[in-house]
Structure formats: structure tokens, C-alpha cells
Scaffold this motif. Structure first.
Motif, mmCIF file in Angstrom:
data_model
loop_
_atom_site.group_PDB
_atom_site.id
_atom_site.type_symbol
_atom_site.label_atom_id
_atom_site.label_comp_id
_atom_site.label_asym_id
_atom_site.label_seq_id
_atom_site.Cartn_x
_atom_site.Cartn_y
_atom_site.Cartn_z
ATOM 1 N N THR A 97 10.894 -34.845 -22.958
ATOM 2 C CA THR A 97 10.605 -35.086 -24.368
ATOM 3 C C THR A 97 10.089 -33.810 -25.012
ATOM 4 O O THR A 97 9.724 -32.846 -24.334
ATOM 5 N N HIS A 98 10.043 -33.811 -26.345
ATOM 6 C CA HIS A 98 9.553 -32.635 -27.077
ATOM 7 C C HIS A 98 8.073 -32.399 -26.792
ATOM 8 O O HIS A 98 7.619 -31.247 -26.715
ATOM 9 N N GLU A 99 7.316 -33.475 -26.606
ATOM 10 C CA GLU A 99 5.891 -33.325 -26.305
ATOM 11 C C GLU A 99 5.699 -32.670 -24.932
ATOM 12 O O GLU A 99 4.826 -31.812 -24.765
ATOM 13 N N ASP A 100 6.500 -33.088 -23.971
ATOM 14 C CA ASP A 100 6.420 -32.474 -22.642
ATOM 15 C C ASP A 100 6.784 -31.000 -22.700
ATOM 16 O O ASP A 100 6.140 -30.154 -22.074
ATOM 17 N N ARG A 101 7.828 -30.674 -23.446
ATOM 18 C CA ARG A 101 8.250 -29.283 -23.577
ATOM 19 C C ARG A 101 7.151 -28.450 -24.238
ATOM 20 O O ARG A 101 6.863 -27.329 -23.821
ATOM 21 N N ALA A 102 6.488 -29.000 -25.268
ATOM 22 C CA ALA A 102 5.409 -28.274 -25.944
ATOM 23 C C ALA A 102 4.235 -28.062 -24.991
ATOM 24 O O ALA A 102 3.618 -26.984 -24.978
ATOM 25 N N ALA A 103 3.913 -29.056 -24.176
ATOM 26 C CA ALA A 103 2.821 -28.906 -23.215
ATOM 27 C C ALA A 103 3.156 -27.839 -22.176
ATOM 28 O O ALA A 103 2.295 -27.023 -21.804
ATOM 29 N N ILE A 104 4.389 -27.805 -21.717
ATOM 30 C CA ILE A 104 4.796 -26.774 -20.752
ATOM 31 C C ILE A 104 4.727 -25.395 -21.390
ATOM 32 O O ILE A 104 4.255 -24.429 -20.769
ATOM 33 N N ASP A 105 5.159 -25.277 -22.626
ATOM 34 C CA ASP A 105 5.088 -23.991 -23.327
ATOM 35 C C ASP A 105 3.646 -23.528 -23.488
ATOM 36 O O ASP A 105 3.340 -22.335 -23.359
ATOM 37 N N ARG A 106 2.709 -24.446 -23.767
ATOM 38 C CA ARG A 106 1.295 -24.089 -23.888
ATOM 39 C C ARG A 106 0.744 -23.594 -22.555
ATOM 40 O O ARG A 106 0.008 -22.610 -22.498
ATOM 41 N N ILE A 107 1.121 -24.255 -21.466
ATOM 42 C CA ILE A 107 0.650 -23.840 -20.143
ATOM 43 C C ILE A 107 1.190 -22.455 -19.797
ATOM 44 O O ILE A 107 0.460 -21.601 -19.293
ATOM 45 N N ILE A 108 2.431 -22.203 -20.101
ATOM 46 C CA ILE A 108 3.016 -20.892 -19.828
ATOM 47 C C ILE A 108 2.349 -19.827 -20.677
ATOM 48 O O ILE A 108 2.089 -18.704 -20.216
ATOM 49 N N ALA A 109 2.046 -20.139 -21.935
ATOM 50 C CA ALA A 109 1.396 -19.172 -22.815
ATOM 51 C C ALA A 109 -0.005 -18.840 -22.312
ATOM 52 O O ALA A 109 -0.466 -17.692 -22.434
ATOM 53 N N GLN A 110 -0.721 -19.805 -21.744
ATOM 54 C CA GLN A 110 -2.052 -19.543 -21.220
ATOM 55 C C GLN A 110 -2.009 -18.645 -19.991
ATOM 56 O O GLN A 110 -2.918 -17.864 -19.756
#
Length: 112
Positions: A97-110
Motif C-alpha cells: 500500500t501507499h502507506e507501507d511504501r511511505a513508511a519504508i521511505d521514511r526508514i530508508i531516509a533515517q
């Protein structure tokens, strides 16, 4: 006349039977091909049932790979757009889902 007709049809049937039992096509007679298919379809052994189910699963997997490859090939040819590329029409197989993708992107950015 009836006896003659009976003898002609009997001779044709015997001739057909001899032909089917003796002529080789790719190393097997037509009777052997029919017996093999009968054993596979009507009374398959346990090994043949497993083999057939594995063959079906392999065919399904091959179709799925070809389908996703056909869909991905035109997308790979396109030039990259400056904005984020839209998702393919078929969507990912994982159904992220888009929410899952956004959470993964946040983790990668951190992590960076």
C-alpha cells in the motif's frame, strides 16, 4: 450381400488394428500413445499425479513471469520522468500500500 459387407468391414477393422499396433511414430506406436494417455488421465499413479500437478504449477508460474515481463518491458523503455514515475497499471505482486511504501521511505531516509 450382407456377408460380403460384414467381411469387408471386418477386414478394414483388422487392418486398422494391425496398423495402429505396428507403425512407429517417434519411436512409439499409436496404441502405446493411447495407453500412456489413458494411464495419465484416467488412472494416474501417485507419482504421475504429483508430476502432473508440478507441471501445472510450473506452467502457471511461467505464465505469471511472462505476463509481468511483458508489462515491465514497455515501462523500462520509456525515458525517466522528472517527477516520480506512476505505478504500473497491473500493480506490484506484493500488493504494497501507499502507506507501507511511505513508511519504508521514511526508514530508508533515517538510515542515510
Amino acid at each position: 450381400m450382407g456377408v460380403l459387407k460384414f467381411l469387408v468391414w471386418t477386414a478394414c477393422a483388422v487392418g486398422l488394428g494391425v496398423f495402429l499396433a505396428t507403425v512407429d511414430f517417434n519411436g512409439r506406436t499409436p496404441v502405446e500413445y493411447v495407453q500412456r494417455e489413458w494411464k495419465r488421465q484416467v488412472q494416474p499413479s501417485r507419482v504421475e499425479r504429483v508430476t502432473n500437478s508440478l507441471r501445472d504449477a510450473l506452467d502457471d508460474a511461467e505464465d505469471a513471469v511472462k505476463r509481468t515481463t511483458r508489462q515491465a518491458a514497455p515501462a523500462a523503455v520509456k525515458a525517466p520522468a522528472p517527477a516520480p514515475a506512476p505505478a504500473p497499471a497491473a500493480g506490484p505482486r506484493e500488493r504494497i500500500t501507499h502507506e507501507d511504501r511511505a513508511a519504508i521511505d521514511r526508514i530508508i531516509a533515517q538510515k542515510k
